[in-house]
Design a protein around this motif. Structure first.
Motif, PDB file in Angstrom:
ATOM      1  N   THR A 159      37.387  82.424  79.885  1.00 12.23           N
ATOM      2  CA  THR A 159      38.366  83.429  80.307  1.00 12.23           C
ATOM      3  C   THR A 159      39.746  82.781  80.281  1.00 12.23           C
ATOM      4  O   THR A 159      39.924  81.689  80.814  1.00 12.23           O
ATOM      5  CB  THR A 159      38.059  83.880  81.758  1.00 12.23           C
ATOM      6  N   ALA A 160      40.691  83.475  79.656  1.00  8.29           N
ATOM      7  CA  ALA A 160      42.044  82.922  79.586  1.00  8.29           C
ATOM      8  C   ALA A 160      42.624  82.819  80.997  1.00  8.29           C
ATOM      9  O   ALA A 160      42.489  83.733  81.804  1.00  8.29           O
ATOM     10  CB  ALA A 160      42.909  83.830  78.729  1.00  8.29           C
ATOM     11  N   ASN A 161      43.185  81.695  81.309  1.00  8.36           N
ATOM     12  CA  ASN A 161      43.834  81.501  82.609  1.00  8.36           C
ATOM     13  C   ASN A 161      44.964  80.510  82.373  1.00  8.36           C
ATOM     14  O   ASN A 161      44.731  79.319  82.172  1.00  8.36           O
ATOM     15  CB  ASN A 161      42.823  80.963  83.635  1.00  8.36           C
ATOM     16  N   ARG A 162      46.194  81.032  82.391  1.00 12.12           N
ATOM     17  CA  ARG A 162      47.318  80.164  82.033  1.00 12.12           C
ATOM     18  C   ARG A 162      47.705  79.226  83.162  1.00 12.12           C
ATOM     19  O   ARG A 162      48.581  78.390  83.004  1.00 12.12           O
ATOM     20  CB  ARG A 162      48.513  81.008  81.581  1.00 12.12           C
ATOM     21  N   TRP A 163      47.036  79.350  84.326  1.00  9.16           N
ATOM     22  CA  TRP A 163      47.420  78.537  85.476  1.00  9.16           C
ATOM     23  C   TRP A 163      46.620  77.247  85.597  1.00  9.16           C
ATOM     24  O   TRP A 163      46.834  76.472  86.516  1.00  9.16           O
ATOM     25  CB  TRP A 163      47.250  79.356  86.773  1.00  9.16           C
ATOM     26  N   ARG A 164      45.657  77.007  84.716  1.00  7.55           N
ATOM     27  CA  ARG A 164      44.802  75.836  84.899  1.00  7.55           C
ATOM     28  C   ARG A 164      44.721  74.953  83.643  1.00  7.55           C
ATOM     29  O   ARG A 164      44.735  75.417  82.526  1.00  7.55           O
ATOM     30  CB  ARG A 164      43.388  76.257  85.296  1.00  7.55           C
ATOM     31  N   THR A 165      44.638  73.656  83.908  1.00  6.69           N
ATOM     32  CA  THR A 165      44.313  72.682  82.855  1.00  6.69           C
ATOM     33  C   THR A 165      43.430  71.597  83.472  1.00  6.69           C
ATOM     34  O   THR A 165      43.427  71.403  84.677  1.00  6.69           O
ATOM     35  CB  THR A 165      45.559  71.976  82.290  1.00  6.69           C
ATOM     36  N   ARG A 343      57.960  66.114  88.277  1.00  9.96           N
ATOM     37  CA  ARG A 343      59.231  65.454  87.900  1.00  9.96           C
ATOM     38  C   ARG A 343      59.862  66.162  86.709  1.00  9.96           C
ATOM     39  O   ARG A 343      61.063  66.416  86.697  1.00  9.96           O
ATOM     40  CB  ARG A 343      58.985  63.983  87.560  1.00  9.96           C
ATOM     41  N   ARG A 344      59.020  66.476  85.724  1.00  9.57           N
ATOM     42  CA  ARG A 344      59.578  67.141  84.526  1.00  9.57           C
ATOM     43  C   ARG A 344      60.010  68.558  84.837  1.00  9.57           C
ATOM     44  O   ARG A 344      60.996  69.037  84.309  1.00  9.57           O
ATOM     45  CB  ARG A 344      58.566  67.120  83.380  1.00  9.57           C
ATOM     46  N   ALA A 345      59.234  69.250  85.697  1.00 11.10           N
ATOM     47  CA  ALA A 345      59.619  70.629  86.064  1.00 11.10           C
ATOM     48  C   ALA A 345      60.924  70.588  86.861  1.00 11.10           C
ATOM     49  O   ALA A 345      61.785  71.462  86.706  1.00 11.10           O
ATOM     50  CB  ALA A 345      58.514  71.276  86.885  1.00 11.10           C
ATOM     51  N   GLY A 346      61.083  69.606  87.724  1.00 14.27           N
ATOM     52  CA  GLY A 346      62.307  69.458  88.524  1.00 14.27           C
ATOM     53  C   GLY A 346      62.474  70.548  89.555  1.00 14.27           C
ATOM     54  O   GLY A 346      63.566  70.743  90.114  1.00 14.27           O
ATOM     55  N   THR A 347      61.438  71.285  89.811  1.00 11.31           N
ATOM     56  CA  THR A 347      61.482  72.414  90.743  1.00 11.31           C
ATOM     57  C   THR A 347      60.078  72.698  91.247  1.00 11.31           C
ATOM     58  O   THR A 347      59.106  72.206  90.654  1.00 11.31           O
ATOM     59  CB  THR A 347      62.042  73.674  90.036  1.00 11.31           C
ATOM     60  N   LEU A 348      60.008  73.520  92.297  1.00 10.90           N
ATOM     61  CA  LEU A 348      58.678  73.922  92.767  1.00 10.90           C
ATOM     62  C   LEU A 348      58.324  75.328  92.285  1.00 10.90           C
ATOM     63  O   LEU A 348      57.319  75.895  92.709  1.00 10.90           O
ATOM     64  CB  LEU A 348      58.614  73.851  94.292  1.00 10.90           C
ATOM     65  N   ASP A 349      59.185  75.879  91.443  1.00 14.41           N
ATOM     66  CA  ASP A 349      58.893  77.203  90.896  1.00 14.41           C
ATOM     67  C   ASP A 349      57.552  77.138  90.160  1.00 14.41           C
ATOM     68  O   ASP A 349      57.400  76.340  89.215  1.00 14.41           O
ATOM     69  CB  ASP A 349      60.001  77.621  89.933  1.00 14.41           C
ATOM     70  N   PRO A 350      56.557  77.939  90.565  1.00 15.22           N
ATOM     71  CA  PRO A 350      55.213  77.822  89.976  1.00 15.22           C
ATOM     72  C   PRO A 350      55.207  77.946  88.450  1.00 15.22           C
ATOM     73  O   PRO A 350      54.465  77.245  87.768  1.00 15.22           O
ATOM     74  CB  PRO A 350      54.443  78.975  90.621  1.00 15.22           C
ATOM     75  N   GLU A 351      56.031  78.834  87.928  1.00 17.96           N
ATOM     76  CA  GLU A 351      56.044  79.031  86.479  1.00 17.96           C
ATOM     77  C   GLU A 351      56.531  77.766  85.764  1.00 17.96           C
ATOM     78  O   GLU A 351      55.962  77.354  84.744  1.00 17.96           O
ATOM     79  CB  GLU A 351      56.935  80.239  86.137  1.00 17.96           C
ATOM     80  N   ALA A 352      57.549  77.139  86.334  1.00 16.43           N
ATOM     81  CA  ALA A 352      58.079  75.909  85.721  1.00 16.43           C
ATOM     82  C   ALA A 352      57.059  74.772  85.831  1.00 16.43           C
ATOM     83  O   ALA A 352      56.859  74.012  84.875  1.00 16.43           O
ATOM     84  CB  ALA A 352      59.392  75.523  86.403  1.00 16.43           C
ATOM     85  N   VAL A 353      56.402  74.685  86.975  1.00 13.17           N
ATOM     86  CA  VAL A 353      55.384  73.627  87.150  1.00 13.17           C
ATOM     87  C   VAL A 353      54.227  73.877  86.191  1.00 13.17           C
ATOM     88  O   VAL A 353      53.689  72.957  85.574  1.00 13.17           O
ATOM     89  CB  VAL A 353      54.882  73.575  88.617  1.00 13.17           C
TER      90      VAL A 353
END
Lengths: 413, 290
Positions: A159-165, A343-353
């Motif tokens: 199942t596609a789930n863009r929130w997990r790796t 560190r690379r996201a530089g934010t806690l915004d879930p989409e950026a993380v």
């Protein structure tokens, strides 16, 4: 009845409703432009949440992982936390861990709680695909990045789930290095493969078979046994009849490995080499001296890189040696993935993380491991071969050193 | 199939069936005397295995000696289990009593499983004792000495139980209750006490099997109910209340698992249920049922 009064009261009620609606709309208007970024300005810590099996059938395998997570958090915080560019400051991390009791519904319940009550910024996965499969639902419900750990069954990626790796390569890759090892070592030609009837184990065994065939080896026996099997005698006779050079068994929980090895010893199954995919302390302990020279695996290997030193130090702080809890190597890689993504996201915004998580290209262990994700979310980590010596796992990697260290078991129980 | 493999599979099936027979006899005795299907039977086996493991870890004594040490505790446990949980159901109507007994024993099974799970927290879930006896090799046939010792002990226990039932006053009283409870009562047999004694003896047999289980393979909190189901298969197949039937049923299931496991391991565990269906189709009362 005074109709005038009624009319007035109606107007009064309507007025209050209008007022409340306006107030809510105003609050929304004020909040929307600020968004998560502005709320992030108010944050003074990064909260990472997950569950571990402190009870139930996985408890023996995951016992010190809570302490390991605390040791990692303490280390990150001692270095000043993780710098988030958007906030212009470094934030300390805090890890929240619940006991999932090795139960998928309980795991999901706690992941829901982590999002709703603990307000975590991201999830770290539980032990095993079995529990992760249930817990993952929370990432979709709450739109939060989910860093899977010891989970790579194909069912998780159906199942596609863009929130997990996951940091792990597909299960079929699990014993790729073992095939490379035997190709380099030489002296064996035929293999018998046995796995416990579970998706992960079956895929790992099939994958090993494929790698072995590619390397020119012959598979003379391959079978799956039921999960709750206790008597292996018939299987052992069937394997003996094929007279393989190497016998391989793949079972995540210890009982199957213990049962098989005890009975193999009794029934004179003496291949040139014996490979037990998962050989945690209980299996070594249950087999005593007979565990010597059994080939197994770990999610780390010998080395002197910065990552080696850091990983070994964290394990020491958590009160164990890396070989005692092999999967701690996957935990360590996951901690590094989280640090790197934040560190690379530089934010806690879930989409950026989330995006940073998928874009991982993290070189570890002096380049021996480069963590990346394919389009499905699989990673690149798979175990390195070890051999039991003196009741401990000894690394058979790097290969040049490993072939010298390795001794064939040659029926010495 | 060559003769060596054939011999090896037959020996393995018989040895396997022997261990099944021990606990199944205990369950059969309890059912025969009290009419109660004790669904917590496998849990007593599991708890006994745990105790043997804990004692072995603490004292490092011979595990067979530890099995002998823990069994009296289980006689008491079985006795009190009957007195505390089963006896209060005695005054009810037959169908209510049977249904209640199933629920009570199932509840006890779940409690014991959870208690063992809780007691295991912070330690390994599965317990196993490392004991290896060199294997006896005759020609090309391997005879695992550990299993042979267990089989001999099982035989001794079953023969002992048989002699107890046939030669002692108490054993005859147990038999009389099994055959005709009212008749036994009219002849002055204290049937309530016999019920409790039967529970005690049955539980001892489960406890010994649990000790063998932890030596031969492993015990874990969740092994109880599946084992109870297998023992139920055996006693239904053998014919309810028949020790000979139980022994034969256990050997048939052991042989079935041995042969099916050789060709198709995935079906090895299912064979008990398939054999049960087959036997019941041919002989609905079981092999030795009356």
């Amino acid at each position: 009845m005074n109709t005038h009064d009624t009319h007035d009261r109606g107007r009064h009620v309507l007025g209050r409703r209008k007022f409340l609606s306006l107030a809510a709309a105003s609050a929304g208007l004020v909040t929307i432009p600020l968004g998560r970024g502005a709320l992030g300005q108010m944050k003074n810590e990064i909260v990472i949440g997950g569950t571990l099996s402190k009870s139930g059938r996985f408890q023996g395998i995951t016992k010190p992982f809570g302490a390991l997570a605390e040791a990692w958090a303490a280390q990150v915080n001692a270095r000043g936390g993780i710098y988030l560019k958007d906030l212009g400051k470094a934030l300390p991390i805090r890890v929240v861990i619940y006991d999932d009791q090795t139960s998928p519904p309980t795991a999901l319940k706690f992941y829901e709680r982590l999002a709703a009550v603990d307000k975590v910024d991201l999830f770290i996965g539980p032990f095993s695909s079995f529990l992760t499969n249930a817990a993952l639902q929370a990432s979709v419900t709450h739109n939060l990045p989910f860093f899977m750990v010891e989970a790579s069954d194909s069912v998780l990626f159906e199942t596609a789930n863009r929130w997990r790796t996951t940091p792990l390569a597909p299960a079929q890759w699990e014993y790729k290095r073992h095939a490379e090892f035997y190709a380099r070592k030489g002296g064996v030609k035929t293999f018998a493969l046995l796995s416990r009837d579970n998706l992960h184990e079956n895929q790992a065994m099939e994958g090993f078979g494929d790698w072995l065939k590619k390397a020119g080896f012959q598979i003379v026996y391959q079978n799956i046994v039921p999960k709750d099997i206790k008597d292996f005698s018939s299987v052992i006779f069937a394997i003996k009849q094929k007279n393989p050079d190497v016998v391989f068994i793949e079972a995540l929980p210890p009982p199957m490995s213990i049962g098989f090895l005890k009975q193999a010893r009794e029934l004179g199954l003496n291949p040139k080499d014996m490979v037990v995919g998962h050989m945690p302390v209980p299996v070594i302990k249950a087999m005593g001296r007979s565990a010597e020279n059994i080939v197994s695996s770990m999610y780390s290997f010998d080395g002197d890189t910065v990552d080696h030193k850091e990983y070994f130090a964290l394990c020491k702080k958590a009160g164990f040696e890396p070989w005692q809890f092999s999967e701690s190597g996957i935990r360590y890689v996951t901690y590094k993935r989280i640090e790197d993504a934040l560190r690379r996201a530089g934010t806690l915004d879930p989409e950026a993380v989330r995006k940073a998580m998928w874009d991982t290209n993290l070189s570890m262990y002096g380049g021996e491991l480069v963590v990346k994700h394919d389009q499905q979310g699989y990673g690149t980590l798979h175990p390195w071969p070890t051999q039991i010596k003196g009741g401990k796992h000894v690394s058979l990697w790097p290969l040049d050193k490993g072939v010298k260290v390795h001794e064939f078991k040659a029926g010495r129980w | 199939m060559d003769a060596t493999i054939l011999a090896q599979l037959i020996i393995n099936g018989v040895l396997l069936g022997g261990v099944y027979a021990l606990a199944a006899c205990g369950l059969s005795l309890i059912f025969g005397v009290s009419g109660v299907l004790n669904l917590a039977h496998g849990e007593f086996l599991m708890v006994s295995g745990f105790l043997v493991y804990v004692l072995y870890e603490t004292l490092a004594w011979n595990p067979f000696l530890l099995v002998a040490i823990v069994t009296p505790v289980f006689f008491l446990a079985g006795y009190l289990f009957e007195k505390g949980l089963i006896k209060p159901l005695a005054g009810r109507k037959e169908h209510v009593r049977l249904a209640s007994a199933v629920l009570v024993t199932l509840g006890a099974a779940l409690i014991l499983e959870d208690a063992a799970d809780f007691a295991s927290q912070g330690t390994q879930y599965e317990k196993s004792v490392d004991l290896f006896l060199p294997t006896l090799v005759i020609g090309n046939v391997y005879l695992p000495r550990l299993k042979l010792v267990m089989f001999a002990l099982v035989l001794a226990l079953i023969v002992g139980l048989y002699l107890f039932l046939k030669r002692t006053f108490l054993g005859l009283a147990v038999q009389s209750v099994t055959q005709n409870r009212r008749g036994a009562l009219l002849n002055g047999v204290n049937t309530e006490r016999i019920n409790a004694i039967a529970f005690g003896i049955g539980t001892v047999l489960a406890a010994v099997a649990g000790g063998f289980e932890v030596i031969n393979s492993y015990v874990a909190p969740n092994i109880g109910l599946p084992l109870t189901l297998k023992y139920l298969c055996i006693i239904v197949m053998g014919g309810l209340g028949s020790f000979l039937g139980v022994a034969l049923g256990a050997i048939i299931i052991g042989l079935g698992e041995s042969f099916v496991g050789f060709y198709q391991p995935a079906w090895g565990q299912t064979v008990a249920f398939l054999l049960l269906v087959l036997v019941l189709l041919i002989r609905p009362r079981g092999l030795f049922g009356k």
